[in-house]
Design a protein around this motif. Structure first.
Motif, PDB file in Angstrom:
ATOM      1  N   THR A 134      -5.854 -16.817   4.189  1.00 40.81           N
ATOM      2  CA  THR A 134      -6.229 -15.588   4.903  1.00 40.81           C
ATOM      3  C   THR A 134      -5.492 -14.385   4.330  1.00 40.81           C
ATOM      4  O   THR A 134      -6.085 -13.322   4.126  1.00 40.81           O
ATOM      5  CB  THR A 134      -5.924 -15.735   6.407  1.00 40.81           C
ATOM      6  N   ALA A 135      -4.195 -14.541   4.049  1.00 33.19           N
ATOM      7  CA  ALA A 135      -3.397 -13.441   3.495  1.00 33.19           C
ATOM      8  C   ALA A 135      -3.924 -13.030   2.123  1.00 33.19           C
ATOM      9  O   ALA A 135      -4.014 -11.834   1.822  1.00 33.19           O
ATOM     10  CB  ALA A 135      -1.931 -13.845   3.422  1.00 33.19           C
ATOM     11  N   LYS A 136      -4.275 -13.999   1.291  1.00 29.94           N
ATOM     12  CA  LYS A 136      -4.833 -13.676  -0.033  1.00 29.94           C
ATOM     13  C   LYS A 136      -6.126 -12.871   0.111  1.00 29.94           C
ATOM     14  O   LYS A 136      -6.340 -11.901  -0.609  1.00 29.94           O
ATOM     15  CB  LYS A 136      -5.104 -14.958  -0.817  1.00 29.94           C
ATOM     16  N   LYS A 137      -6.974 -13.282   1.037  1.00 30.22           N
ATOM     17  CA  LYS A 137      -8.226 -12.567   1.286  1.00 30.22           C
ATOM     18  C   LYS A 137      -7.927 -11.150   1.763  1.00 30.22           C
ATOM     19  O   LYS A 137      -8.521 -10.183   1.275  1.00 30.22           O
ATOM     20  CB  LYS A 137      -9.046 -13.313   2.339  1.00 30.22           C
ATOM     21  N   ASN A 138      -6.973 -10.996   2.681  1.00 27.33           N
ATOM     22  CA  ASN A 138      -6.631  -9.673   3.197  1.00 27.33           C
ATOM     23  C   ASN A 138      -6.030  -8.787   2.099  1.00 27.33           C
ATOM     24  O   ASN A 138      -6.315  -7.590   2.044  1.00 27.33           O
ATOM     25  CB  ASN A 138      -5.681  -9.791   4.389  1.00 27.33           C
ATOM     26  N   ALA A 139      -5.192  -9.359   1.231  1.00 30.71           N
ATOM     27  CA  ALA A 139      -4.600  -8.596   0.126  1.00 30.71           C
ATOM     28  C   ALA A 139      -5.685  -8.130  -0.841  1.00 30.71           C
ATOM     29  O   ALA A 139      -5.653  -6.990  -1.327  1.00 30.71           O
ATOM     30  CB  ALA A 139      -3.550  -9.439  -0.598  1.00 30.71           C
ATOM     31  N   ARG A 140      -6.646  -9.013  -1.111  1.00 36.06           N
ATOM     32  CA  ARG A 140      -7.759  -8.668  -2.002  1.00 36.06           C
ATOM     33  C   ARG A 140      -8.573  -7.513  -1.389  1.00 36.06           C
ATOM     34  O   ARG A 140      -8.887  -6.545  -2.083  1.00 36.06           O
ATOM     35  CB  ARG A 140      -8.626  -9.909  -2.235  1.00 36.06           C
TER      36      ARG A 140
ATOM     37  N   VAL B  82      -4.514  -4.862  -3.083  1.00 37.84           N
ATOM     38  CA  VAL B  82      -3.131  -5.040  -3.559  1.00 37.84           C
ATOM     39  C   VAL B  82      -2.888  -6.446  -4.108  1.00 37.84           C
ATOM     40  O   VAL B  82      -1.755  -6.829  -4.360  1.00 37.84           O
ATOM     41  CB  VAL B  82      -2.098  -4.714  -2.449  1.00 37.84           C
ATOM     42  N   GLN B  83      -3.947  -7.206  -4.337  1.00 38.87           N
ATOM     43  CA  GLN B  83      -3.810  -8.604  -4.749  1.00 38.87           C
ATOM     44  C   GLN B  83      -3.065  -8.775  -6.067  1.00 38.87           C
ATOM     45  O   GLN B  83      -2.481  -9.827  -6.319  1.00 38.87           O
ATOM     46  CB  GLN B  83      -5.171  -9.305  -4.814  1.00 38.87           C
ATOM     47  N   ASP B  84      -3.015  -7.739  -6.898  1.00 39.19           N
ATOM     48  CA  ASP B  84      -2.309  -7.844  -8.178  1.00 39.19           C
ATOM     49  C   ASP B  84      -0.793  -7.708  -8.018  1.00 39.19           C
ATOM     50  O   ASP B  84      -0.053  -8.025  -8.941  1.00 39.19           O
ATOM     51  CB  ASP B  84      -2.836  -6.792  -9.159  1.00 39.19           C
ATOM     52  N   ARG B  85      -0.331  -7.268  -6.834  1.00 40.45           N
ATOM     53  CA  ARG B  85       1.110  -7.092  -6.610  1.00 40.45           C
ATOM     54  C   ARG B  85       1.669  -7.917  -5.470  1.00 40.45           C
ATOM     55  O   ARG B  85       2.846  -7.854  -5.154  1.00 40.45           O
ATOM     56  CB  ARG B  85       1.415  -5.612  -6.362  1.00 40.45           C
TER      57      ARG B  85
ATOM     58  N   LYS C 121       0.823  -1.205   0.000  1.00 42.26           N
ATOM     59  CA  LYS C 121       0.000   0.000   0.000  1.00 42.26           C
ATOM     60  C   LYS C 121       0.860   1.259   0.000  1.00 42.26           C
ATOM     61  O   LYS C 121       0.523   2.243  -0.653  1.00 42.26           O
ATOM     62  CB  LYS C 121      -0.942  -0.005   1.206  1.00 42.26           C
ATOM     63  N   LEU C 122       1.981   1.219   0.705  1.00 46.40           N
ATOM     64  CA  LEU C 122       2.878   2.374   0.754  1.00 46.40           C
ATOM     65  C   LEU C 122       3.627   2.576  -0.553  1.00 46.40           C
ATOM     66  O   LEU C 122       3.921   3.703  -0.933  1.00 46.40           O
ATOM     67  CB  LEU C 122       3.904   2.201   1.881  1.00 46.40           C
ATOM     68  N   ARG C 123       3.957   1.468  -1.208  1.00 42.33           N
ATOM     69  CA  ARG C 123       4.775   1.512  -2.420  1.00 42.33           C
ATOM     70  C   ARG C 123       4.041   0.823  -3.554  1.00 42.33           C
ATOM     71  O   ARG C 123       4.140  -0.392  -3.734  1.00 42.33           O
ATOM     72  CB  ARG C 123       6.124   0.825  -2.177  1.00 42.33           C
ATOM     73  N   GLU C 124       3.310   1.572  -4.352  1.00 39.77           N
ATOM     74  CA  GLU C 124       2.508   1.010  -5.431  1.00 39.77           C
ATOM     75  C   GLU C 124       3.340   0.452  -6.569  1.00 39.77           C
ATOM     76  O   GLU C 124       2.817  -0.224  -7.448  1.00 39.77           O
ATOM     77  CB  GLU C 124       1.519   2.056  -5.937  1.00 39.77           C
ATOM     78  N   ASP C 125       4.649   0.699  -6.567  1.00 40.10           N
ATOM     79  CA  ASP C 125       5.535   0.189  -7.612  1.00 40.10           C
ATOM     80  C   ASP C 125       6.205  -1.129  -7.225  1.00 40.10           C
ATOM     81  O   ASP C 125       6.870  -1.744  -8.045  1.00 40.10           O
ATOM     82  CB  ASP C 125       6.617   1.224  -7.935  1.00 40.10           C
TER      83      ASP C 125
END
Length: 185
Positions: free
Chosen positions: A50-56, A60-63, A31-35
């Motif tokens: 759980t981590a995949k769900k939280n990223a989604r 940020v799930q695409d990175r 989230k801090l670094r979109e690159d």
């Protein structure tokens, strides 16, 4: 945030996260670094899910991706394939830290590769001991026994420095912080 500040990542860096659990540290970095792209190695299928769900949910799930694995065996990754390696609160679970540090050193990109690992430290000062023992139940609630076990399983900066020297990791450092040991390299 501390990892982002300490690592001073170049644009479009590729980061390996070890033992992300529910993913919060890597997600925050993404989230801090979109690159930045993050690959996280986690042995627990439940934690990966759980981590995949939280990223989604954090968008940020695409990175950020999660793969099965442990710190001691990063053989799926080529030498120098990451700009940095981060880990938060998983070191005390590693079966062979010396082997894990050698693997981490192998996958970071040469002299430019950076390391930022934080874990509970075992050698608490007296004020820290008061936080964990007399006041610990108020701070950690039902998680207190797990927190205390994690601290008891932790390492001291001196122990880690000995492992680094034995493994030829001369640029790596371990320092004490409040309730933590911080590894940089």
């Amino acid at each position: 945030r501390r990892a982002n500040e300490t690592l001073a990542l170049a644009p479009n860096s590729r980061v390996l996260e070890i033992g992300p659990g529910p993913g919060w540290a890597g997600i925050e970095l993404a989230k801090l670094r979109e690159d930045v792209t993050i690959v996280a190695v986690e042995p627990s299928a439940d934690m990966r899910k759980t981590a995949k769900k939280n990223a989604r949910e954090a968008g940020v799930q695409d990175r950020v991706s999660y793969v099965e694995g442990v710190a001691e065996d990063l053989s799926r990754f080529e030498r120098g394939s990451f700009d940095a390696v981060v880990s938060r609160d998983s070191l005390h679970h590693w079966e062979d830290p010396a082997r894990a540090f050698a693997e981490i050193n192998r996958v970071i990109a040469g002299k430019k590769g950076r390391v930022f690992i934080i874990d509970n430290k075992r050698n608490l000062s007296f004020p820290e001991w008061i936080l964990v023992h007399p006041l610990g139940k108020r701070i950690a609630g039902p998680m207190i026994s797990g927190w205390r076990n994690s601290i008891a399983s932790g390492y001291t900066p001196r122990e880690l420095e000995t492992i680094f020297r034995a493994g030829g990791l001369e640029s790596w450092k371990a320092r004490a912080s409040v309730l933590e040991v911080v590894i940089t390299g």
